[in-house]
Design a protein around this motif. Structure first.
Motif, PDB file in Angstrom:
ATOM      1  N   UNK A  46       0.868  -1.210   0.163  1.00  0.00           N
ATOM      2  CA  UNK A  46      -0.014   0.263  -0.047  1.00  0.00           C
ATOM      3  C   UNK A  46       0.367   1.034   0.180  1.00  0.00           C
ATOM      4  N   UNK A  47       2.065   0.942   1.109  1.00  0.00           N
ATOM      5  CA  UNK A  47       2.780   2.877   0.599  1.00  0.00           C
ATOM      6  C   UNK A  47       3.130   2.327  -1.230  1.00  0.00           C
ATOM      7  N   UNK A  48       3.767   1.362  -1.239  1.00  0.00           N
ATOM      8  CA  UNK A  48       4.569   2.129  -2.595  1.00  0.00           C
ATOM      9  C   UNK A  48       3.661   2.213  -3.378  1.00  0.00           C
ATOM     10  N   UNK A  49       2.129   1.834  -3.173  1.00  0.00           N
ATOM     11  CA  UNK A  49       1.378   2.133  -4.337  1.00  0.00           C
ATOM     12  C   UNK A  49       1.051   3.528  -4.123  1.00  0.00           C
ATOM     13  N   UNK A  50       1.190   3.731  -3.018  1.00  0.00           N
ATOM     14  CA  UNK A  50       0.656   5.035  -3.675  1.00  0.00           C
ATOM     15  C   UNK A  50       1.576   6.719  -2.543  1.00  0.00           C
ATOM     16  N   UNK A  51       2.501   6.393  -2.704  1.00  0.00           N
ATOM     17  CA  UNK A  51       3.515   7.538  -2.231  1.00  0.00           C
ATOM     18  C   UNK A  51       5.002   7.059  -3.416  1.00  0.00           C
ATOM     19  N   UNK A  52       5.415   7.846  -3.708  1.00  0.00           N
ATOM     20  CA  UNK A  52       6.154   7.449  -4.718  1.00  0.00           C
ATOM     21  C   UNK A  52       7.953   7.389  -4.380  1.00  0.00           C
ATOM     22  N   UNK A  53       7.699   5.781  -3.684  1.00  0.00           N
ATOM     23  CA  UNK A  53       8.257   4.952  -3.885  1.00  0.00           C
ATOM     24  C   UNK A  53       9.510   4.646  -4.744  1.00  0.00           C
ATOM     25  N   UNK A  54      10.579   4.078  -4.537  1.00  0.00           N
ATOM     26  CA  UNK A  54      11.952   3.537  -5.716  1.00  0.00           C
ATOM     27  C   UNK A  54      11.579   2.163  -5.934  1.00  0.00           C
ATOM     28  N   UNK A  55      11.937   1.463  -7.058  1.00  0.00           N
ATOM     29  CA  UNK A  55      12.114   0.071  -6.732  1.00  0.00           C
ATOM     30  C   UNK A  55      12.241  -0.193  -6.094  1.00  0.00           C
ATOM     31  N   UNK A  56      14.105   0.193  -5.526  1.00  0.00           N
ATOM     32  CA  UNK A  56      14.558  -0.918  -4.461  1.00  0.00           C
ATOM     33  C   UNK A  56      14.044  -0.678  -3.170  1.00  0.00           C
ATOM     34  N   UNK A  57      13.057  -0.291  -2.574  1.00  0.00           N
ATOM     35  CA  UNK A  57      12.335  -0.488  -1.472  1.00  0.00           C
ATOM     36  C   UNK A  57      12.037  -1.561  -0.422  1.00  0.00           C
ATOM     37  N   UNK A  58      12.679  -1.233   0.498  1.00  0.00           N
ATOM     38  CA  UNK A  58      12.879  -2.634   0.640  1.00  0.00           C
ATOM     39  C   UNK A  58      11.687  -3.594   2.051  1.00  0.00           C
ATOM     40  N   UNK A  59      10.704  -2.702   1.485  1.00  0.00           N
ATOM     41  CA  UNK A  59       9.496  -3.036   2.204  1.00  0.00           C
ATOM     42  C   UNK A  59       8.969  -3.975   3.471  1.00  0.00           C
ATOM     43  N   UNK A  60      10.646  -3.284   4.064  1.00  0.00           N
ATOM     44  CA  UNK A  60      10.316  -3.657   6.439  1.00  0.00           C
ATOM     45  C   UNK A  60       9.768  -2.191   6.772  1.00  0.00           C
ATOM     46  N   UNK A  61      10.156  -2.331   7.830  1.00  0.00           N
ATOM     47  CA  UNK A  61       9.838  -1.064   8.790  1.00  0.00           C
ATOM     48  C   UNK A  61      11.070  -0.052   8.397  1.00  0.00           C
ATOM     49  N   UNK A  65      10.742   4.314   7.214  1.00  0.00           N
ATOM     50  CA  UNK A  65      11.284   4.788   7.993  1.00  0.00           C
ATOM     51  C   UNK A  65      12.266   5.827   7.068  1.00  0.00           C
ATOM     52  N   UNK A  66      13.072   4.881   6.334  1.00  0.00           N
ATOM     53  CA  UNK A  66      14.164   6.054   5.760  1.00  0.00           C
ATOM     54  C   UNK A  66      14.002   6.622   4.966  1.00  0.00           C
ATOM     55  N   UNK A  67      12.996   6.575   4.395  1.00  0.00           N
ATOM     56  CA  UNK A  67      11.854   6.789   3.313  1.00  0.00           C
ATOM     57  C   UNK A  67      11.270   7.838   3.775  1.00  0.00           C
ATOM     58  N   UNK A  68       9.546   8.224   4.978  1.00  0.00           N
ATOM     59  CA  UNK A  68       9.709   8.953   5.454  1.00  0.00           C
ATOM     60  C   UNK A  68      10.211   9.293   5.923  1.00  0.00           C
ATOM     61  N   UNK A  69      11.884   9.613   6.665  1.00  0.00           N
ATOM     62  CA  UNK A  69      12.402  10.626   6.954  1.00  0.00           C
ATOM     63  C   UNK A  69      13.576  11.516   6.694  1.00  0.00           C
ATOM     64  N   UNK A  70      13.320  10.744   5.419  1.00  0.00           N
ATOM     65  CA  UNK A  70      14.384  11.016   4.340  1.00  0.00           C
ATOM     66  C   UNK A  70      14.263  12.559   4.352  1.00  0.00           C
ATOM     67  N   UNK A  71      14.712  13.422   4.794  1.00  0.00           N
ATOM     68  CA  UNK A  71      14.893  15.080   4.614  1.00  0.00           C
ATOM     69  C   UNK A  71      15.041  15.506   3.114  1.00  0.00           C
TER      70      UNK A  71
END
Length: 128
Positions: A46-61, A65-71
Motif C-alpha cells: 500500500x505504501x509502495x503504491x500510494x507514495x513515490x517510492x523507488x523500485x528498490x524500496x525494501x518493504x520493511x519497517x 522509516x528511512x524513506x519517510x524521514x529522509x529530509x
C-alpha cells in the motif's frame, strides 16, 4: 483555522475535504489505503503504491522509516491520510502499533529538519 496551521502532533483525525484543505495550506497530500490490508506485505505494498517510492524500496519497517524521514526527498509540508485507519487498527492491532511507531518516529525526525509530516486518519466513505 486549519489543522495545517499547527505543527503536526501524532496521528490526528483528517479534516473534512482533506485534499481541499491541504491545497489551500500548500501541503502535499498522499492517501494510503489501509482498507484491504491483511498482513505486513499488503501494508508495505500500500505504501509502495500510494507514495513515490523507488523500485528498490525494501518493504520493511526500517526501509519505510528511512524513506519517510529522509529530509532530502520529503517535501517541506506533507500530509499522509491513512484511509480506513480505525478499521485497520481494530483488525490488525499489532501491525497498526508497529506502523504507528514508524510514522511517529518519522514525523519527529522530519520536525528536527524543519519539515512537517501530518499523519491523518480518515473514515471509510460509508462512515464519513
Amino acid at each position: 483555522m486549519s489543522i495545517f496551521d499547527d505543527a503536526p502532533d501524532g496521528i490526528q483525525p483528517a479534516p473534512a475535504e482533506p485534499r481541499l484543505v491541504a491545497a489551500g495550506a500548500q501541503v502535499r497530500l498522499r492517501e494510503i489505503n489501509l482498507g484491504h490490508i491483511r498482513d505486513k506485505d499488503d501494508l508495505m505494498l500500500a505504501f509502495t503504491n500510494d507514495l513515490p517510492l523507488t523500485i528498490g524500496f525494501g518493504r520493511n519497517w526500517d526501509a519505510l522509516y528511512d524513506v519517510l524521514s529522509d529530509p532530502e526527498i520529503m517535501p517541506e509540508r506533507l500530509a499522509l491520510v491513512l484511509c480506513d485507519y480505525p478499521d485497520f487498527q481494530r483488525h490488525h492491532a499489532k501491525l497498526a502499533a508497529e506502523l504507528g511507531r514508524v510514522l511517529l518516529d518519522a514525523q519527529m525526525a522530519l520536525a528536527g529538519h524543519g519539515k512537517a509530516l501530518w499523519l491523518l486518519w480518515d473514515l471509510p466513505e460509508s462512515e464519513g
